[in-house]
Write a protein that holds these residues in place. Structure first.
Motif, PDB file in Angstrom:
ATOM      1  N   VAL A 170       0.869  -1.176   0.000  1.00 56.43           N
ATOM      2  CA  VAL A 170       0.000   0.000   0.000  1.00 56.43           C
ATOM      3  C   VAL A 170       0.906   1.225   0.000  1.00 56.43           C
ATOM      4  CG1 VAL A 170      -1.816   1.253   1.204  1.00 56.43           C
ATOM      5  CG2 VAL A 170      -1.764  -1.238   1.297  1.00 56.43           C
ATOM      6  N   ARG A 171       0.649   2.162  -0.904  1.00 55.49           N
ATOM      7  CA  ARG A 171       1.441   3.385  -0.985  1.00 55.49           C
ATOM      8  C   ARG A 171       0.689   4.506  -0.271  1.00 55.49           C
ATOM      9  NH1 ARG A 171       1.254   1.714  -6.090  1.00 55.49           N
ATOM     10  NH2 ARG A 171       0.390   3.658  -6.921  1.00 55.49           N
ATOM     11  N   ILE A 172       1.379   5.125   0.699  1.00 53.16           N
ATOM     12  CA  ILE A 172       0.746   6.107   1.580  1.00 53.16           C
ATOM     13  C   ILE A 172       1.513   7.421   1.499  1.00 53.16           C
ATOM     14  CG2 ILE A 172       0.130   6.621   3.973  1.00 53.16           C
ATOM     15  CD1 ILE A 172       0.071   3.572   4.434  1.00 53.16           C
ATOM     16  N   ARG A 173       0.802   8.506   1.382  1.00 50.34           N
ATOM     17  CA  ARG A 173       1.427   9.829   1.309  1.00 50.34           C
ATOM     18  C   ARG A 173       1.765  10.309   2.724  1.00 50.34           C
ATOM     19  NH1 ARG A 173      -2.332  12.031  -0.956  1.00 50.34           N
ATOM     20  NH2 ARG A 173      -1.638  11.794  -3.141  1.00 50.34           N
ATOM     21  N   GLY A 174       3.004  10.727   2.933  1.00 51.97           N
ATOM     22  CA  GLY A 174       3.412  11.291   4.204  1.00 51.97           C
ATOM     23  C   GLY A 174       4.045  10.281   5.129  1.00 51.97           C
ATOM     24  N   ALA A 175       4.888  10.772   6.022  1.00 50.75           N
ATOM     25  CA  ALA A 175       5.604   9.886   6.940  1.00 50.75           C
ATOM     26  C   ALA A 175       4.824   9.597   8.209  1.00 50.75           C
ATOM     27  CB  ALA A 175       6.953  10.515   7.301  1.00 50.75           C
ATOM     28  N   GLU A 176       3.757  10.346   8.486  1.00 46.71           N
ATOM     29  CA  GLU A 176       3.009  10.147   9.715  1.00 46.71           C
ATOM     30  C   GLU A 176       2.318   8.787   9.698  1.00 46.71           C
ATOM     31  OE1 GLU A 176       2.443  12.548   7.593  1.00 46.71           O
ATOM     32  OE2 GLU A 176       3.453  14.295   8.508  1.00 46.71           O
ATOM     33  N   PRO A 177       2.231   8.123  10.849  1.00 47.32           N
ATOM     34  CA  PRO A 177       1.527   6.831  10.920  1.00 47.32           C
ATOM     35  C   PRO A 177       0.063   6.974  10.502  1.00 47.32           C
ATOM     36  CG  PRO A 177       2.812   7.227  12.904  1.00 47.32           C
ATOM     37  CD  PRO A 177       2.818   8.522  12.143  1.00 47.32           C
ATOM     38  N   LEU A 178      -0.443   5.934   9.898  1.00 45.47           N
ATOM     39  CA  LEU A 178      -1.854   5.893   9.488  1.00 45.47           C
ATOM     40  C   LEU A 178      -2.522   4.740  10.223  1.00 45.47           C
ATOM     41  CD1 LEU A 178      -4.039   7.022   7.556  1.00 45.47           C
ATOM     42  CD2 LEU A 178      -3.300   5.315   5.877  1.00 45.47           C
ATOM     43  N   GLU A 179      -3.585   5.045  10.967  1.00 47.44           N
ATOM     44  CA  GLU A 179      -4.246   4.044  11.790  1.00 47.44           C
ATOM     45  C   GLU A 179      -5.328   3.322  10.982  1.00 47.44           C
ATOM     46  OE1 GLU A 179      -3.274   3.099  14.720  1.00 47.44           O
ATOM     47  OE2 GLU A 179      -1.673   4.615  14.674  1.00 47.44           O
ATOM     48  N   ALA A 180      -5.146   2.042  10.798  1.00 45.86           N
ATOM     49  CA  ALA A 180      -6.123   1.194  10.099  1.00 45.86           C
ATOM     50  C   ALA A 180      -6.784   0.258  11.113  1.00 45.86           C
ATOM     51  CB  ALA A 180      -5.440   0.395   8.993  1.00 45.86           C
ATOM     52  N   GLU A 181      -7.659  -0.603  10.611  1.00 44.69           N
ATOM     53  CA  GLU A 181      -8.359  -1.538  11.491  1.00 44.69           C
ATOM     54  C   GLU A 181      -8.446  -2.898  10.818  1.00 44.69           C
ATOM     55  OE1 GLU A 181     -12.351  -1.278  14.159  1.00 44.69           O
ATOM     56  OE2 GLU A 181     -12.665  -1.177  11.993  1.00 44.69           O
ATOM     57  N   VAL A 182      -8.161  -3.941  11.581  1.00 42.56           N
ATOM     58  CA  VAL A 182      -8.277  -5.316  11.091  1.00 42.56           C
ATOM     59  C   VAL A 182      -9.536  -5.932  11.688  1.00 42.56           C
ATOM     60  CG1 VAL A 182      -7.209  -7.607  11.043  1.00 42.56           C
ATOM     61  CG2 VAL A 182      -5.781  -5.559  10.890  1.00 42.56           C
TER      62      VAL A 182
END
Length: 808
Positions: free
Chosen positions: A759-771
């Motif tokens: 997955v390609r994500i913009r920005g260095a900040e963590p991104l919170e997902a959910e499983v």
């Protein structure tokens, strides 16, 4: 110059009615005959609605035998049980089918193991990652062009799936045996016993990638929405007149109506079949055939082998075998154009099938016949255009009253707090709403008869028949133009009414024969529609978690079709008289029925309430969430249960639950680096179910997602809202609200196996997902304890869902 004599066609007025006791005797006789005819029509329709007797095992090998087919169903639904995609049960079913088919001489067998990705049919912004195992069989023909027979062998998680769909699979296996025992077909016949239908029509999508799919020119899909009754042809697609005509010509016991297609394609039925994949993704032409009766068992634990009605498999098998033989020996035009098809059977003996062009021509001819019959009647009888138009107005007003009475009764039952009685007692509801509909219909005619200055014997009856013809005819043409297949009902009423009016015009003393012609045949077709609607829709309405009651909807269905039945038949009742008295008696019967509906239980052990029960586990807590899958709340089903008290949630009730032992999280995320030029970093996701999960979903806020490697493009976004307690199916569940509403994408893995991608994500900040890991049918001490305390009139679909935060 000699004058031309004026020719007269007979008397302009029917003889006056006899008076006194003779009149009362005739009146009673007409009412008795009318009641007997109504009973006979419904009795014949219900009698012919039964499936045939099962054929024994010793019939010739080229014939279909339910006795030979039934062991296949018993093994799948009884011995194996639940056959959910990606589970040991599903694998056992595939192995059993492969070995069974391989034992049939002359049959090629392949097991297609396929993995792929497809946008979810039911969940926006969701990409399904799936693995399926299809069992394919082929009888080679002289031509490579092929006919496909498809039936899914997987079951829904909450059911052993005897009707849905082991019975259809058993029918297809026996059809394969019978075809293989006969001469080599002209065209190849392919069978797809497919997997993953219940998870999202995935096995049919996988088959389209197989080389055999390229040769398919027509298909027959076998399905089930209930374990009883005959197999109905309920869907043919918009441009398949040639296929429908093949069905009508070839099958020994035709059964189907285009009304089923109208309903199903309208979206009123909350389900789908592989037919959609073959039609939309494969561009194929085909027929959808399914059992539909006893929908109370559909997708519940009640869908057991013992609930499958003897003869149902025989009916599906006989018709499928005959149809496939016909298709395999004739021309296969394949993906051709053409008009939509209109089709309907008459008592399972004959099927009428014709194109939309023919339907339009028939409607225009019927319209002309209707107007012509009224013109003739105004010239040869006491009928005038004014009287005919008065009859038309009275017929329309009485139709409105005939619908308002049962709909109003449904609204009143709802308002008084006694809804849903129709679900467990459909015959009581049918009698109640039907009596009220007739009461509303007849009261208008009774008032007309009472104050009509031309109410001599025959005059009002004749005007009523003409009024009915003038109501049906204008309705017919616009319905046909709009593409409603159900226009065949007003077609028959229009033609039969016009013929009856002509008979009355030329032979006034045969008024009784005229009314029989005007009523009997279209009444049979209308009774078939009414019975099908009730048998199909009553169980379906019990699966809608709708905030409003379905009592007025059931009243509308009964009222509408009852008005259809009464429109032309009321002319005979005008001959009998006493319409206001009859209306009062019917109203009293309806009121008694309403009182009875307030006293009956809305559910029973055979027709239970459906509950969605989810054991929801998060990092913070564990809850048991119970949601009702119909309009009545879940509180009554959980009243008095042992354990923590239930409290009201958004769409049901919740209580604390024990935290079960679960395997490690099935999803891991690894940082792979960042492109400094565009500020986009790459995260590798690995989805590896290993603890019995049915589905694993990863919901990712979409705002910073640039792309992923799981598919060429991203789906349209959806709102990732608070987790509400609602049924979302495998891979998603409801729960208490947490977090802000955020647009999100979802990756959903089904069928087991390991998936890896980036997955390609913009920005260095963590991104919170959910499983979201889903175990269905769910098992835990809390779920088992709950199910063990359910009343006998309730059944539950259980799911264990773990929600875990994941940092990307």
């Amino acid at each position: 110059m000699a004058s031309t004599p004026v020719l007269t066609a007979g008397p302009r007025r029917a003889p006056a009615a006899p008076a006194g006791s003779e009149s009362r005797t005739r009146s009673g006789l007409v009412w008795l005959v009318a009641a007997g005819l109504i009973a006979a029509v419904f009795g014949v329709v219900e009698w012919t609605d039964r499936p045939p007797a099962p054929a024994p095992a010793d019939v010739p090998a080229t014939e279909f035998s339910e006795a030979r087919a039934r062991p296949v169903m018993e093994h799948l639904a009884g011995t194996i049980g639940r056959r959910v995609v990606g589970t040991p049960g599903g694998e056992a079913a595939a192995a059993y089918l492969a070995s069974t088919l391989a034992a049939i001489p002359g049959v090629e067998v392949q097991v297609q193991e396929h993995s792929g990705t497809v946008p979810s049919l039911m969940r926006p912004a969701t990409l399904d990652l799936y693995r399926t195992r299809n069992v394919l069989a082929r009888i080679p023909g002289d031509s490579a062009s092929a006919v496909l027979v498809s039936a899914h062998y997987d079951s829904p998680p909450e059911s052993p799936g005897a009707g849905d769909n082991a019975a259809s699979v058993a029918a297809a296996v026996e059809v394969l045996r019978a075809l293989a025992a006969g001469p080599r077909p002209q065209h190849t016949v392919v069978f797809n016993f497919n997997d993953g239908e219940e998870a999202g029509l995935m096995g049919s999508s996988a088959f389209l990638e197989h080389p055999w799919a390229r040769d398919v020119r027509a298909f027959v899909n076998l399905e089930s929405a209930g374990p009883r009754g005959k197999a109905v042809l309920f869907q043919t697609g918009p441009r398949n007149a040639w296929l429908t005509e093949e069905y009508a010509r070839s099958v020994p016991r035709p059964y189907g109506t285009v009304l089923g297609q109208d309903i199903f394609q309208s979206g009123l039925i909350p389900s789908d079949t592989d037919f959609r994949v073959y039609r939309d993704q494969g561009g194929l032409r085909g027929l959808d055939v399914a059992f539909y009766q006893d929908g109370w068992a559909y997708h519940t634990a009640l869908d057991q082998v013992g609930r499958v009605q003897p003869g149902s498999i025989q009916h599906m098998g006989d018709n499928t075998l005959a149809l496939v033989r016909e298709l395999a020996t004739g021309p296969l035009p394949g993906d051709v154009g053409g008009m939509r098809s209109v089709y309907y059977d008459f008592l399972g003996v004959e099927m009428f099938a014709y194109s939309g062009v023919t339907a339009m021509l028939l409607s225009l001819v019927a319209f002309a016949l209707a107007l012509g019959s009224v013109v003739v009647a105004t010239r040869r009888t006491p009928l005038t255009w004014g009287r005919a138009l008065t009859g038309m107005g009275v017929m329309m007003l009485s139709g409105i009253f005939g619908i308002l009475f049962p709909v109003g009764a449904g609204l009143l039952l709802r308002a008084l707090g006694y809804p849903h009685g129709w679900y467990a007692s459909p015959m009581l509801a049918w009698a109640t709403f039907g009596a009220l509909s007739l009461a509303g219909f007849l009261i208008v005619h009774g008032v007309w008869q009472r104050y009509d200055p031309h109410s001599e014997a025959g005059d009002t009856a004749l005007a009523a028949l003409a009024g009915a013809v003038l109501v049906w005819a204008p309705m017919l043409v616009p319905l046909t133009l709009a593409g409603f297949g159900v226009a065949y009902v007003p077609l028959w009423w229009t033609v039969a009414g016009a013929l009856g009016l002509l008979i009355w015009s030329f032979a006034p003393r045969l008024w009784w024969a005229a009314l029989l012609v005007a009523w009997v045949l279209p009444a049979v077709l209308t009774a078939q529609v009414q019975i099908l609607l009730l048998k199909l829709f009553v169980p379906v309405a019990g699966r809608f978690p709708s905030p409003f009651g379905f009592d007025p909807v059931i009243g509308l269905l009964v009222g509408l079709t009852t008005v259809w039945l009464a429109a032309s038949g009321v002319a005979a009742l005008h001959r009998a008289g006493r319409l206001r008295l009859a209306s009062g008696v019917l109203a009293a019967v309806g009121l008694v029925g309403m009182v009875a509906l307030t006293q009956v239980d809305p559910y029973s052990a055979e027709r239970p309430k459906r509950l969605d029960v989810q054991h929801q586990v998060t990092d913070l807590d564990a809850l048991l969430a119970v949601a009702s899958l119909d309009q009545l709340p879940a509180e009554a089903a959980v009243a008095g249960m042992e354990g923590p008290a239930f409290t009201s949630g958004n769409l049901g009730v919740i209580r604390e639950a024990e935290r079960p032992d679960l395997p490690p999280l099935a999803v891991t995320a690894t940082q792979e680096g960042m492109n400094l030029a565009d500020g986009v970093r790459t995260v590798r996701l690995r989805i590896a179910p290993g603890g019995g999960q049915y589905a694993v979903g990863v919901r990712i806020p979409s705002e910073r997602v640039v792309g992923w490697s799981f598919s060429d493009s991203l789906p349209s976004v959806m709102t990732m809202g608070p987790m509400r307690m609602r049924r979302q199916g495998p891979g998603g569940a409801g729960g208490p609200a947490r977090g802000p509403r955020t647009p999100a994408y979802t990756l959903r893995s089904l069928g087991g196996g390991t998936w890896e991608g980036t997955v390609r994500i913009r920005g260095a900040e963590p991104l919170e997902a959910e499983v979201m890991e889903t175990y269905s049918p769910g098992r835990s001490p809390s779920l088992d304890h709950f199910v063990g305390q359910l009343p006998e009139w309730a059944t539950a679909s259980t799911t264990l869902v773990r929600r875990t935060g994941l940092t990307l």
